[in-house]
Design an enzyme around this catalytic site. Sequence first.
Site, PDB file in Angstrom:
ATOM      1  N   GLU A  41     150.671  75.141  24.695  1.00  0.00           N
ATOM      2  CA  GLU A  41     150.262  76.184  25.663  1.00  0.00           C
ATOM      3  C   GLU A  41     150.415  77.549  24.978  1.00  0.00           C
ATOM      4  O   GLU A  41     151.509  77.899  24.546  1.00  0.00           O
ATOM      5  CB  GLU A  41     151.156  76.102  26.913  1.00  0.00           C
ATOM      6  CG  GLU A  41     151.076  77.292  27.856  1.00  0.00           C
ATOM      7  CD  GLU A  41     149.690  77.546  28.452  1.00  0.00           C
ATOM      8  OE1 GLU A  41     149.187  76.692  29.177  1.00  0.00           O
ATOM      9  OE2 GLU A  41     149.114  78.630  28.166  1.00  0.00           O
ATOM     10  N   GLN A  49     149.197  80.530  41.002  1.00  0.00           N
ATOM     11  CA  GLN A  49     147.964  81.215  41.402  1.00  0.00           C
ATOM     12  C   GLN A  49     147.706  81.197  42.917  1.00  0.00           C
ATOM     13  O   GLN A  49     147.071  82.122  43.447  1.00  0.00           O
ATOM     14  CB  GLN A  49     146.766  80.606  40.661  1.00  0.00           C
ATOM     15  CG  GLN A  49     146.884  80.684  39.147  1.00  0.00           C
ATOM     16  CD  GLN A  49     145.863  79.780  38.423  1.00  0.00           C
ATOM     17  OE1 GLN A  49     144.702  79.688  38.809  1.00  0.00           O
ATOM     18  NE2 GLN A  49     146.312  79.116  37.380  1.00  0.00           N
ATOM     19  N   CYS A 167     140.101  76.361  44.125  1.00  0.00           N
ATOM     20  CA  CYS A 167     140.412  76.798  45.486  1.00  0.00           C
ATOM     21  C   CYS A 167     139.191  77.413  46.170  1.00  0.00           C
ATOM     22  O   CYS A 167     139.095  78.628  46.330  1.00  0.00           O
ATOM     23  CB  CYS A 167     141.578  77.770  45.552  1.00  0.00           C
ATOM     24  SG  CYS A 167     142.136  77.899  47.261  1.00  0.00           S
ATOM     25  N   ASP A 304     142.207  71.014  37.136  1.00  0.00           N
ATOM     26  CA  ASP A 304     140.890  71.653  37.169  1.00  0.00           C
ATOM     27  C   ASP A 304     139.968  71.204  36.031  1.00  0.00           C
ATOM     28  O   ASP A 304     138.745  71.252  36.187  1.00  0.00           O
ATOM     29  CB  ASP A 304     141.053  73.181  37.108  1.00  0.00           C
ATOM     30  CG  ASP A 304     141.782  73.741  38.317  1.00  0.00           C
ATOM     31  OD1 ASP A 304     142.042  72.980  39.275  1.00  0.00           O
ATOM     32  OD2 ASP A 304     142.102  74.951  38.300  1.00  0.00           O
ATOM     33  N   LYS A 312     139.210  71.500  43.484  1.00  0.00           N
ATOM     34  CA  LYS A 312     140.192  71.800  42.432  1.00  0.00           C
ATOM     35  C   LYS A 312     141.302  72.715  42.976  1.00  0.00           C
ATOM     36  O   LYS A 312     141.064  73.908  43.203  1.00  0.00           O
ATOM     37  CB  LYS A 312     139.487  72.451  41.241  1.00  0.00           C
ATOM     38  CG  LYS A 312     138.486  71.505  40.565  1.00  0.00           C
ATOM     39  CD  LYS A 312     137.767  72.177  39.421  1.00  0.00           C
ATOM     40  CE  LYS A 312     136.668  71.299  38.827  1.00  0.00           C
ATOM     41  NZ  LYS A 312     137.104  70.035  38.244  1.00  0.00           N
ATOM     42  N   THR A 313     142.485  72.129  43.203  1.00  0.00           N
ATOM     43  CA  THR A 313     143.609  72.898  43.740  1.00  0.00           C
ATOM     44  C   THR A 313     144.931  72.410  43.129  1.00  0.00           C
ATOM     45  O   THR A 313     145.004  71.310  42.578  1.00  0.00           O
ATOM     46  CB  THR A 313     143.750  72.720  45.279  1.00  0.00           C
ATOM     47  OG1 THR A 313     144.072  71.350  45.556  1.00  0.00           O
ATOM     48  CG2 THR A 313     142.504  73.114  46.029  1.00  0.00           C
ATOM     49  N   ALA A 314     145.974  73.233  43.287  1.00  0.00           N
ATOM     50  CA  ALA A 314     147.318  72.824  42.875  1.00  0.00           C
ATOM     51  C   ALA A 314     147.808  71.677  43.756  1.00  0.00           C
ATOM     52  O   ALA A 314     148.547  70.794  43.311  1.00  0.00           O
ATOM     53  CB  ALA A 314     148.269  74.016  42.981  1.00  0.00           C
ATOM     54  N   ALA A 315     147.383  71.693  45.020  1.00  0.00           N
ATOM     55  CA  ALA A 315     147.771  70.622  45.949  1.00  0.00           C
ATOM     56  C   ALA A 315     147.221  69.281  45.479  1.00  0.00           C
ATOM     57  O   ALA A 315     147.879  68.241  45.629  1.00  0.00           O
ATOM     58  CB  ALA A 315     147.251  70.951  47.349  1.00  0.00           C
ATOM     59  N   CYS A 347     143.645  72.931  51.046  1.00  0.00           N
ATOM     60  CA  CYS A 347     143.368  74.362  50.898  1.00  0.00           C
ATOM     61  C   CYS A 347     143.910  75.094  52.109  1.00  0.00           C
ATOM     62  O   CYS A 347     143.379  74.947  53.214  1.00  0.00           O
ATOM     63  CB  CYS A 347     141.854  74.558  50.781  1.00  0.00           C
ATOM     64  SG  CYS A 347     141.413  76.256  50.483  1.00  0.00           S
TER      65      CYS A 347
HETATM   66  C1  LIG Z   1     142.905  83.152  43.743  1.00  0.00           C
HETATM   67  C2  LIG Z   1     143.360  81.712  43.676  1.00  0.00           C
HETATM   68  C3  LIG Z   1     143.835  81.127  44.836  1.00  0.00           C
HETATM   69  C4  LIG Z   1     144.243  79.792  44.809  1.00  0.00           C
HETATM   70  N1  LIG Z   1     144.750  79.262  45.966  1.00  0.00           N
HETATM   71  C5  LIG Z   1     145.208  77.988  45.954  1.00  0.00           C
HETATM   72  C6  LIG Z   1     145.839  77.447  47.115  1.00  0.00           C
HETATM   73  O1  LIG Z   1     145.992  78.121  48.137  1.00  0.00           O
HETATM   74  N2  LIG Z   1     146.281  76.164  47.071  1.00  0.00           N
HETATM   75  C7  LIG Z   1     146.150  75.398  45.951  1.00  0.00           C
HETATM   76  O2  LIG Z   1     146.607  74.258  45.960  1.00  0.00           O
HETATM   77  N3  LIG Z   1     145.535  75.882  44.830  1.00  0.00           N
HETATM   78  C8  LIG Z   1     145.065  77.160  44.797  1.00  0.00           C
HETATM   79  N4  LIG Z   1     144.497  77.674  43.659  1.00  0.00           N
HETATM   80  C9  LIG Z   1     144.098  76.763  42.555  1.00  0.00           C
HETATM   81  C10 LIG Z   1     145.234  76.337  41.628  1.00  0.00           C
HETATM   82  O3  LIG Z   1     145.947  77.442  41.147  1.00  0.00           O
HETATM   83  C11 LIG Z   1     144.646  75.530  40.467  1.00  0.00           C
HETATM   84  O4  LIG Z   1     143.824  74.509  40.986  1.00  0.00           O
HETATM   85  C12 LIG Z   1     145.739  74.917  39.609  1.00  0.00           C
HETATM   86  O5  LIG Z   1     146.505  75.925  38.984  1.00  0.00           O
HETATM   87  C13 LIG Z   1     145.142  73.962  38.561  1.00  0.00           C
HETATM   88  O6  LIG Z   1     146.106  73.561  37.641  1.00  0.00           O
HETATM   89  P1  LIG Z   1     145.697  73.246  36.123  1.00  0.00           P
HETATM   90  O7  LIG Z   1     146.965  72.891  35.443  1.00  0.00           O
HETATM   91  O8  LIG Z   1     144.556  72.306  36.101  1.00  0.00           O
HETATM   92  O9  LIG Z   1     145.156  74.635  35.559  1.00  0.00           O
HETATM   93  P2  LIG Z   1     146.004  75.955  35.287  1.00  0.00           P
HETATM   94  O10 LIG Z   1     147.189  76.028  36.182  1.00  0.00           O
HETATM   95  O11 LIG Z   1     145.017  77.071  35.357  1.00  0.00           O
HETATM   96  O12 LIG Z   1     146.562  75.769  33.806  1.00  0.00           O
HETATM   97  C14 LIG Z   1     145.748  75.573  32.682  1.00  0.00           C
HETATM   98  C15 LIG Z   1     146.565  75.974  31.455  1.00  0.00           C
HETATM   99  O13 LIG Z   1     145.903  75.521  30.272  1.00  0.00           O
HETATM  100  C16 LIG Z   1     146.090  76.494  29.260  1.00  0.00           C
HETATM  101  N5  LIG Z   1     145.018  76.323  28.261  1.00  0.00           N
HETATM  102  C17 LIG Z   1     143.709  76.637  28.381  1.00  0.00           C
HETATM  103  N6  LIG Z   1     143.066  76.339  27.244  1.00  0.00           N
HETATM  104  C18 LIG Z   1     143.982  75.820  26.390  1.00  0.00           C
HETATM  105  C19 LIG Z   1     143.903  75.319  25.058  1.00  0.00           C
HETATM  106  N7  LIG Z   1     142.735  75.311  24.376  1.00  0.00           N
HETATM  107  N8  LIG Z   1     145.032  74.868  24.468  1.00  0.00           N
HETATM  108  C20 LIG Z   1     146.214  74.850  25.147  1.00  0.00           C
HETATM  109  N9  LIG Z   1     146.337  75.317  26.424  1.00  0.00           N
HETATM  110  C21 LIG Z   1     145.226  75.788  27.027  1.00  0.00           C
HETATM  111  C22 LIG Z   1     146.013  77.804  30.016  1.00  0.00           C
HETATM  112  O14 LIG Z   1     146.612  78.857  29.293  1.00  0.00           O
HETATM  113  C23 LIG Z   1     146.745  77.476  31.306  1.00  0.00           C
HETATM  114  O15 LIG Z   1     148.122  77.787  31.228  1.00  0.00           O
HETATM  115  C24 LIG Z   1     144.132  79.027  43.619  1.00  0.00           C
HETATM  116  C25 LIG Z   1     143.664  79.638  42.449  1.00  0.00           C
HETATM  117  C26 LIG Z   1     143.291  80.962  42.471  1.00  0.00           C
HETATM  118  C27 LIG Z   1     142.800  81.629  41.209  1.00  0.00           C
END
Ligand SMILES: Cc1cc2nc3c(=O)[nH]c(=O)nc-3n(C[C@H](O)[C@H](O)[C@H](O)COP(=O)(O)OP(=O)(O)OC[C@H]3O[C@@H](n4cnc5c(N)ncnc54)[C@H](O)[C@@H]3O)c2cc1C
Length: 414
Positions: A41, A49, A167, A304, A312-315, A347
Site C-alpha cells: 500500500e 470514506q 456508494c 471496489d 460497491k460499499t464498505a458494508a 447504503c
Molecule cells: C463519499 C463517499 C461516501 C461513501 N459512503 C459509504 C457508506 O455510507 N457506506 C459504505 O459502506 N461505503 C461507503 N463508501 C464506499 C466505501 O468507502 C468503499 O466502497 C470502500 O472503501 C471500498 O474498499 P476497498 O478496499 O475496495 O477500496 P479502498 O478503501 O478505496 O482502498 C483501496 C486501496 O488500494 C490502494 N491502491 C490503489 N492502487 C494500488 C496499487 N497499484 N498498489 C497498491 N495499493 C494500491 C489505495 O491506495 C487504497 O488505499 C463511500 C465512499 C465515498 C467516496
Amino acid sequence: MNSQSETLRHQVVIVGGGTAGITVAAALLRRQPSLDVVIVEPAERHYYQPAFTLVGGGTYDLSRTSKPLREVVPKGATWLQASVATFEPDADAVRLEDGRRLHYDALVVAVGIKLDWGRVEGLVEALGTQGVCSNYSADSVAYTWECLQAFRGGNAIFTQPPPPLKCAGAPQKIAYLAADHLRRQGLEAQSTLKFYSGGGALFSVPDFVPPLERVARDHGVEVTLSHDLVAVDGERQVATFVTTGADGASRRVEQPFDLLHVTPHQCAPDVIRESPLADAAGWVEVDKATTQHVRYPKVFSLGDASSLPTSKTAAAVRKQAPVTVNNLLAQMAGQEPTASYDGYTSCPLVTAYGKVMIAEFVYGGVVTPTLPLDPFKASRFYWVVKKHLLPSFYWGTMLKGKAPDIAHKPLKAS
Ligand SMILES: Cc1cc2nc3c(=O)[nH]c(=O)nc-3n(C[C@H](O)[C@H](O)[C@H](O)COP(=O)(O)OP(=O)(O)OC[C@H]3O[C@@H](n4cnc5c(N)ncnc54)[C@H](O)[C@@H]3O)c2cc1C
C-alpha cells in the site's frame, strides 16, 4: 543486489491497504497468527470514506476520518509502502513500481476503484474554486462545507455519473443535507436545487426509488436523469451535460451554477484493466459467490476493484471479507472453497440532518434488512448508527478482523 532485481516471497500478498485489504489481513491473522502476510500500500493514511458525506455536510471532522496506515496494519502483518505496477499471475508474482518482484502462495487484490476526475473537461482546474466541490476526495471534501456555508441563494447543482460508482447513494445524500441546511438558514425560497444523474434511475434497487423520490420532492430537489456531466467552466460557473433525446440524437445542456457538487466518473483501475486478471470491463474477474479468480485459483479479490456484481460499499466488504478469508485458507490447504457471498451491500441514505434510511440488499436487488425496522423510512436511530456506531465499529471491530456475522433477512417471503 539492487532493488530492480530483488525478489521477495510471502505466503499471502495483499495489494491495497484500504477497507478490504486491512479487513482481510486482520481476519486472516486472527485465524492463523503464524501466517506470513504482506500488505502492499503506497498511502500514508487509511480513510474511513463513508464519513465524507457527513464532513461535506459540516457535521463530522475530517481529522476523524483517517488514521496513519501504520496504526491500522494488523499486528503480525508486514506493510510494504509501495505500489504494484503489474500483475503476473502466470508466475504467481506481482511487480512493484521500483522493479522488485513479489511472489505469493495466495494473492488478494483490493486496490479499490479509480476516480476519473479528468473525464469531465475543466473539472480538475475548477475543483476547489468557484463553488465546485466534491465529497469524493479527502482533499476536496472540506470545501463542500465551505461552499454550503457561503451559499446565499441561487443554483445548487449535484451530479452523479453513470455507473459504476462507489456508494451509489452518496451523490444524492449531499443534495438532501444541502437542502436541509438551506432550509434551516432560511434560504429555501431563493435557492434552486437540482440533481443530475447520468444513470437512468434514482437508485439501482427499484424498491427504494419511490421513497427516495418522495425525499427529493419534499426537499424541493429537482431530479433529472440520463444527463451526464461532461464539462465544467469554473470561470463562468456553467456545467454542461450530455443527454440523448427521443430521436436518438445527443444534445448538450448548459446549466449555470453557484454551487456545483460533482461526483467524479469512476472505472476499474488501469493496473487491473491492463492485467491478465481483468474481465472485459477491467475488474478483477472473480466468482460472484467465492471471490476466487475464475482463471487463477491462487488469486482472490473483493471490494471496489472486484467484479462482484453488487453495489460497491464498505458494508459489502464487511460480508465479503470472511468469505475471502475462508476460501483463501481452504485453497492454501488444498481444499475446495465452500464459503459463499450472497451479494449483501448496504447504503445508509442520509435524507436530512438527523435522518437516515438504510438500503440493505443482496444480489438481484432483494431487500434484506438486518434490523426489524421499516427499511423505507428514514429514522433518527439510523442517523445515530451512521454517525456514531458505524465509525467505531469500523475502526474497532471490522479493521481488527473481528466482524461478527450479523444476519440479514429478505424483507418479502420468496
Ligand atoms: C463519499 C463517499 C461516501 C461513501 N459512503 C459509504 C457508506 O455510507 N457506506 C459504505 O459502506 N461505503 C461507503 N463508501 C464506499 C466505501 O468507502 C468503499 O466502497 C470502500 O472503501 C471500498 O474498499 P476497498 O478496499 O475496495 O477500496 P479502498 O478503501 O478505496 O482502498 C483501496 C486501496 O488500494 C490502494 N491502491 C490503489 N492502487 C494500488 C496499487 N497499484 N498498489 C497498491 N495499493 C494500491 C489505495 O491506495 C487504497 O488505499 C463511500 C465512499 C465515498 C467516496
